[in-house]
Design an enzyme around this catalytic site. Sequence first.
Site, PDB file in Angstrom:
ATOM      1  N   CYS A   1     114.247  23.866 -61.172  1.00 41.06           N
ATOM      2  CA  CYS A   1     114.307  23.775 -59.710  1.00 41.06           C
ATOM      3  C   CYS A   1     115.482  22.932 -59.223  1.00 41.06           C
ATOM      4  O   CYS A   1     115.981  23.120 -58.116  1.00 41.06           O
ATOM      5  CB  CYS A   1     113.041  23.144 -59.143  1.00 41.06           C
TER       6      CYS A   1
ATOM      7  N   HIS B   1     105.655  29.459 -58.850  1.00 41.98           N
ATOM      8  CA  HIS B   1     106.805  30.324 -59.072  1.00 41.98           C
ATOM      9  C   HIS B   1     106.728  30.950 -60.462  1.00 41.98           C
ATOM     10  O   HIS B   1     106.074  30.417 -61.355  1.00 41.98           O
ATOM     11  CB  HIS B   1     108.112  29.518 -59.002  1.00 41.98           C
TER      12      HIS B   1
ATOM     13  N   GLU C   1     117.576  25.279 -56.550  1.00 42.02           N
ATOM     14  CA  GLU C   1     117.413  26.593 -57.176  1.00 42.02           C
ATOM     15  C   GLU C   1     116.779  27.601 -56.230  1.00 42.02           C
ATOM     16  O   GLU C   1     117.072  28.801 -56.298  1.00 42.02           O
ATOM     17  CB  GLU C   1     116.562  26.479 -58.438  1.00 42.02           C
TER      18      GLU C   1
ATOM     19  N   ILE D   1     105.950  16.650 -56.662  1.00 42.09           N
ATOM     20  CA  ILE D   1     106.107  17.572 -55.540  1.00 42.09           C
ATOM     21  C   ILE D   1     106.456  18.974 -56.056  1.00 42.09           C
ATOM     22  O   ILE D   1     107.288  19.692 -55.511  1.00 42.09           O
ATOM     23  CB  ILE D   1     107.136  17.071 -54.514  1.00 42.09           C
TER      24      ILE D   1
ATOM     25  N   ASP E   1     112.279  18.629 -49.637  1.00 40.74           N
ATOM     26  CA  ASP E   1     112.321  19.373 -50.901  1.00 40.74           C
ATOM     27  C   ASP E   1     113.716  19.867 -51.258  1.00 40.74           C
ATOM     28  O   ASP E   1     113.872  20.671 -52.185  1.00 40.74           O
ATOM     29  CB  ASP E   1     111.368  20.569 -50.823  1.00 40.74           C
TER      30      ASP E   1
ATOM     31  N   ARG F   1     105.493  32.652 -52.320  1.00 39.72           N
ATOM     32  CA  ARG F   1     106.775  32.304 -51.717  1.00 39.72           C
ATOM     33  C   ARG F   1     107.769  33.467 -51.678  1.00 39.72           C
ATOM     34  O   ARG F   1     108.745  33.424 -50.935  1.00 39.72           O
ATOM     35  CB  ARG F   1     107.409  31.139 -52.494  1.00 39.72           C
TER      36      ARG F   1
ATOM     37  N   ARG G   1     111.282  24.904 -45.535  1.00 45.49           N
ATOM     38  CA  ARG G   1     112.481  24.912 -46.374  1.00 45.49           C
ATOM     39  C   ARG G   1     113.543  25.892 -45.884  1.00 45.49           C
ATOM     40  O   ARG G   1     114.633  25.964 -46.460  1.00 45.49           O
ATOM     41  CB  ARG G   1     112.110  25.217 -47.827  1.00 45.49           C
TER      42      ARG G   1
END
Length: 256
Positions: A251, A164, A66, A245, A61, A134, A86
Amino acid sequence: MFKNVIARRPGTSITEGITSAPELGKPDHQLALRQHQAYCQALESCGVQVTVLPPLEEYPDSCFVEDTAVLTTRCAVITNPGAPSRRGEVDHMVDVIRSFYPADRVEFIRDPGTLEGGDVMMVGDTFYVGLSARTNREGIEQFARILGRNGFKVRAVPLSQVLHLKTGVNYLEGGNLLVSGEFVDHPEFASFNRIVVPPEEAYGANCIWVNGTVIVPQGYPTVEAQVRDLGYRVILVDTSEFRKIDGGLSCLSLRF
């Protein structure tokens, strides 16, 4: 106005990126590369210098830069992503960020706080931050302390239906705000000129303003028409492979 943009080319491992929509299929790497190149060209046409970083194959990813940092006019904040897979991406961003900011202007979100840049929306000197799966409350509190020292304000926005904050709400400058889903009637955004995105084009809510131009995802005609009606120059960019994804236009870059 933005002067710089940081982006990262997708690696072949993009096919293993995190997704909430497996029914869309896996990304086509070669098509993703072409789309990413067109995206960077669109940004360059808005008068910014684009730094394109090489792929990180170990992080599927990692093209979604971002989420790894929030870059402001006064400081840079290296995040601590809420997705465990991540976390290592941020280590590869620190030296890149330090090439643009003095060392004493680079700050960090630390455990147990989590923060992903996709949850952060800048509106002048105020930063709206999504309290999400997240980004947790501790991360927002750390972020607020850091930005407070630099003269910025932070407002937390709990969310429940999207990944998000900027999945569903995006600021286009001039008081204009694209809103969809749970944000359509959200009291936090009552003072804005809200442009409501229809449910069938919800993905299209993730547009980005860059120096007077709005980059809009290709394939969302209602969103495109709404943005054009506001008087902005519009560039369409296809992000179909990144949508697979859970990624969108915002992003894919850090704009500062």
